[in-house]
Motif scaffolding. Structure first.
Motif, mmCIF file in Angstrom:
data_model
loop_
_atom_site.group_PDB
_atom_site.id
_atom_site.type_symbol
_atom_site.label_atom_id
_atom_site.label_comp_id
_atom_site.label_asym_id
_atom_site.label_seq_id
_atom_site.Cartn_x
_atom_site.Cartn_y
_atom_site.Cartn_z
ATOM 1 N N ASN A 36 -44.568 -24.528 51.304
ATOM 2 C CA ASN A 36 -44.694 -25.952 51.619
ATOM 3 C C ASN A 36 -46.144 -26.429 51.631
ATOM 4 O OD1 ASN A 36 -45.196 -24.330 53.786
ATOM 5 N ND2 ASN A 36 -44.282 -25.688 55.293
ATOM 6 N N GLY A 37 -47.014 -25.695 50.968
ATOM 7 C CA GLY A 37 -48.421 -26.102 50.929
ATOM 8 C C GLY A 37 -49.019 -25.947 49.548
ATOM 9 N N ILE A 38 -50.102 -26.711 49.326
ATOM 10 C CA ILE A 38 -50.818 -26.617 48.044
ATOM 11 C C ILE A 38 -52.276 -26.333 48.339
ATOM 12 C CG2 ILE A 38 -51.619 -27.916 46.030
ATOM 13 C CD1 ILE A 38 -49.042 -29.439 46.080
ATOM 14 N N GLU A 39 -52.803 -25.298 47.714
ATOM 15 C CA GLU A 39 -54.227 -25.001 47.870
ATOM 16 C C GLU A 39 -54.943 -25.426 46.596
ATOM 17 O OE1 GLU A 39 -55.196 -20.928 48.799
ATOM 18 O OE2 GLU A 39 -57.330 -21.384 48.940
ATOM 19 N N ILE A 40 -55.925 -26.328 46.776
ATOM 20 C CA ILE A 40 -56.707 -26.787 45.629
ATOM 21 C C ILE A 40 -58.061 -26.107 45.692
ATOM 22 C CG2 ILE A 40 -57.728 -28.801 44.501
ATOM 23 C CD1 ILE A 40 -55.561 -30.445 46.063
ATOM 24 N N ARG A 41 -58.393 -25.370 44.645
ATOM 25 C CA ARG A 41 -59.710 -24.719 44.590
ATOM 26 C C ARG A 41 -60.573 -25.521 43.637
ATOM 27 N NH1 ARG A 41 -57.627 -18.503 44.518
ATOM 28 N NH2 ARG A 41 -56.723 -18.610 46.577
ATOM 29 N N ALA A 42 -61.610 -26.124 44.167
ATOM 30 C CA ALA A 42 -62.436 -26.993 43.332
ATOM 31 C C ALA A 42 -63.911 -26.663 43.514
ATOM 32 C CB ALA A 42 -62.170 -28.446 43.701
ATOM 33 N N GLN A 43 -64.664 -26.812 42.433
ATOM 34 C CA GLN A 43 -66.112 -26.612 42.487
ATOM 35 C C GLN A 43 -66.855 -27.924 42.262
ATOM 36 O OE1 GLN A 43 -67.641 -23.934 43.542
ATOM 37 N NE2 GLN A 43 -65.674 -22.892 43.747
ATOM 38 N N ARG A 44 -66.205 -28.828 41.490
ATOM 39 C CA ARG A 44 -66.835 -30.124 41.203
ATOM 40 C C ARG A 44 -65.870 -31.241 41.589
ATOM 41 N NH1 ARG A 44 -67.290 -29.745 35.132
ATOM 42 N NH2 ARG A 44 -65.282 -28.813 35.543
ATOM 43 N N LEU A 50 -55.721 -34.479 43.929
ATOM 44 C CA LEU A 50 -55.035 -34.252 45.198
ATOM 45 C C LEU A 50 -53.529 -34.125 45.025
ATOM 46 C CD1 LEU A 50 -57.246 -36.229 47.640
ATOM 47 C CD2 LEU A 50 -57.149 -33.807 47.262
ATOM 48 N N GLY A 51 -52.985 -33.377 45.987
ATOM 49 C CA GLY A 51 -51.637 -32.812 45.848
ATOM 50 C C GLY A 51 -50.442 -33.717 45.958
ATOM 51 N N THR A 52 -49.325 -33.041 46.001
ATOM 52 C CA THR A 52 -48.018 -33.677 46.048
ATOM 53 C C THR A 52 -47.737 -34.195 47.452
ATOM 54 O OG1 THR A 52 -47.468 -31.729 44.742
ATOM 55 C CG2 THR A 52 -45.648 -33.195 45.294
ATOM 56 N N PRO A 53 -47.192 -35.414 47.568
ATOM 57 C CA PRO A 53 -46.834 -35.886 48.903
ATOM 58 C C PRO A 53 -45.725 -35.005 49.497
ATOM 59 C CG PRO A 53 -46.506 -37.607 47.243
ATOM 60 C CD PRO A 53 -46.914 -36.377 46.528
ATOM 61 N N GLY A 54 -45.780 -34.834 50.807
ATOM 62 C CA GLY A 54 -44.765 -34.001 51.471
ATOM 63 C C GLY A 54 -45.199 -32.561 51.610
ATOM 64 N N LYS A 55 -46.287 -32.209 50.930
ATOM 65 C CA LYS A 55 -46.785 -30.834 51.061
ATOM 66 C C LYS A 55 -48.137 -30.855 51.762
ATOM 67 C CE LYS A 55 -44.383 -28.247 47.595
ATOM 68 N NZ LYS A 55 -44.440 -26.955 46.916
ATOM 69 N N ILE A 56 -48.431 -29.792 52.467
ATOM 70 C CA ILE A 56 -49.717 -29.688 53.162
ATOM 71 C C ILE A 56 -50.789 -29.320 52.136
ATOM 72 C CG2 ILE A 56 -50.994 -28.355 54.887
ATOM 73 C CD1 ILE A 56 -48.251 -28.124 56.359
ATOM 74 N N THR A 57 -51.851 -30.131 52.105
ATOM 75 C CA THR A 57 -52.880 -29.915 51.092
ATOM 76 C C THR A 57 -54.127 -29.310 51.716
ATOM 77 O OG1 THR A 57 -52.048 -31.949 50.134
ATOM 78 C CG2 THR A 57 -54.040 -31.059 49.161
ATOM 79 N N LEU A 58 -54.561 -28.213 51.123
ATOM 80 C CA LEU A 58 -55.780 -27.537 51.573
ATOM 81 C C LEU A 58 -56.787 -27.580 50.441
ATOM 82 C CD1 LEU A 58 -57.353 -25.367 53.409
ATOM 83 C CD2 LEU A 58 -56.218 -23.682 51.996
ATOM 84 N N LEU A 59 -57.989 -28.044 50.751
ATOM 85 C CA LEU A 59 -59.042 -28.011 49.733
ATOM 86 C C LEU A 59 -59.973 -26.853 50.052
ATOM 87 C CD1 LEU A 59 -60.521 -29.233 47.294
ATOM 88 C CD2 LEU A 59 -61.877 -30.519 48.906
ATOM 89 N N MET A 77 -56.393 -30.114 55.171
ATOM 90 C CA MET A 77 -57.285 -29.084 55.716
ATOM 91 C C MET A 77 -58.395 -28.768 54.736
ATOM 92 S SD MET A 77 -54.960 -26.229 57.562
ATOM 93 C CE MET A 77 -53.939 -25.736 56.232
ATOM 94 N N LEU A 78 -59.474 -28.241 55.272
ATOM 95 C CA LEU A 78 -60.618 -27.842 54.447
ATOM 96 C C LEU A 78 -60.871 -26.361 54.637
ATOM 97 C CD1 LEU A 78 -63.082 -30.650 55.612
ATOM 98 C CD2 LEU A 78 -61.747 -30.679 53.505
ATOM 99 N N LEU A 79 -61.286 -25.698 53.580
ATOM 100 C CA LEU A 79 -61.718 -24.301 53.712
ATOM 101 C C LEU A 79 -63.085 -24.170 53.055
ATOM 102 C CD1 LEU A 79 -61.439 -21.308 54.334
ATOM 103 C CD2 LEU A 79 -60.028 -21.055 52.311
#
Lengths: 182, 105
Positions: A36-44, A50-59, A77-79
């Protein structure tokens, strides 16, 4: 008695939620295809979709400037993998109520001096978070069942990182609950 | 004989090894002491004063006695174990109590 949540599981398998319940968690968030979550790994900034609504988004990013800009966007959330004491980032995260994820797995993957130095970095990062009233969430960051930790174990690790007992409990109960309800 | 008020306050930790391999009492003790020594250091280890009281190699569970003041550090040290006898595994803390009889309830 508070209800505990682990919002940083990095794998999925059958019976995972049951296993998490047996450890003492009410609910978990899995950053995997089935979870139920999406982790986005970004450098730039251009990588930031940004992710799908209804899912927990972590950058997750090593770039503090990107994380600062992302704080104003719709994510949960941020990591910050480097755990550098960037006061600007912590202040912006506190203003926008974006909690930092502190995955315990980063400590499990290291040994000896490397683990000790990382603990020192995380400890100072948490101290700054407390000073500027930024939220943080202790998670297992587990990539397999052995890496999953029970709430008392997470609290003990939080205390070893310099948090008070109440702060450690809050970081696995009240703050994750707020994110799940959002 | 030490006066009761001077006795060190202790806690008993009921733990279980979760790993695919079999583990004997001596091996369990070596794993536990190794984990505690590497996380707490020699000074922390002496303060924690750990002792494996009991171990059942069939259920891979046992009871570790340690100082009450250092219980959180001991829990953290055991939680940070991710390899047992060189294989993937962990040490799960089941219960903490002030007396052995209560752990068995």
């Amino acid at each position: 008695m508070p209800e505990y949540y682990d919002l940083g599981v990095r794998f999925w398998e059958d019976g995972l939620e049951k296993h998490a319940n047996s450890l003492g968690f009410k609910s978990i968030c899995s950053f995997s295809k089935e979870g139920n979550g999406i982790e986005i790994r970004a450098q730039r900034l251009e990588d930031l979709k940004l992710g799908t609504p209804g899912k927990i988004t972590l950058l997750s990013s090593q770039n503090p400037e990107l994380l600062k800009k992302a704080c104003r966007r719709d994510l949960d959330m941020l990591l910050f993998g480097r755990f550098l004491p960037d006061v600007g980032l912590v202040r912006i995260a506190a203003e926008n109520k974006k909690p930092f994820e502190i995955p315990v797995s980063v400590l499990l993957e290291r040994k000896g001096a490397e683990r000790a130095l990382l603990m020192s970095k995380i400890s100072f990062f948490l101290k700054i978070c407390n000073k500027y009233k930024a939220d943080f969430i202790l998670t297992s960051g587990a990539t397999n069942k052995f890496f999953m930790k029970s709430p008392p174990e997470l609290v003990a690790i939080g205390e070893a990182l310099g948090l008070s007992h109440d702060q450690a409990v809050k970081s696995i109960s009240i703050i994750p609950e707020y994110i799940l309800e959002r | 004989m030490v006066v009761p008020t001077l006795r060190q306050k202790k806690r008993y930790v009921h733990l279980r090894f979760e790993c695919p391999c079999n583990i004997s009492e001596n091996e369990a003790q070596a794993e536990l002491y190794g984990a505690l020594l590497s996380f707490l250091g020699e000074l922390g280890f002496s303060r924690a004063n750990p002792k494996l009281v009991e171990f059942n190699s069939t259920s891979k569970s046992g009871i570790l006695k340690c100082s009450n003041a250092e219980i959180q550090n001991v829990k953290a040290a055991l939680a940070l174990v991710n390899r047992v006898k060189g294989e993937n595994g962990c040490i799960r803390i089941l219960k903490v109590s002030g007396s052995v009889s209560k752990l068995m309830d």
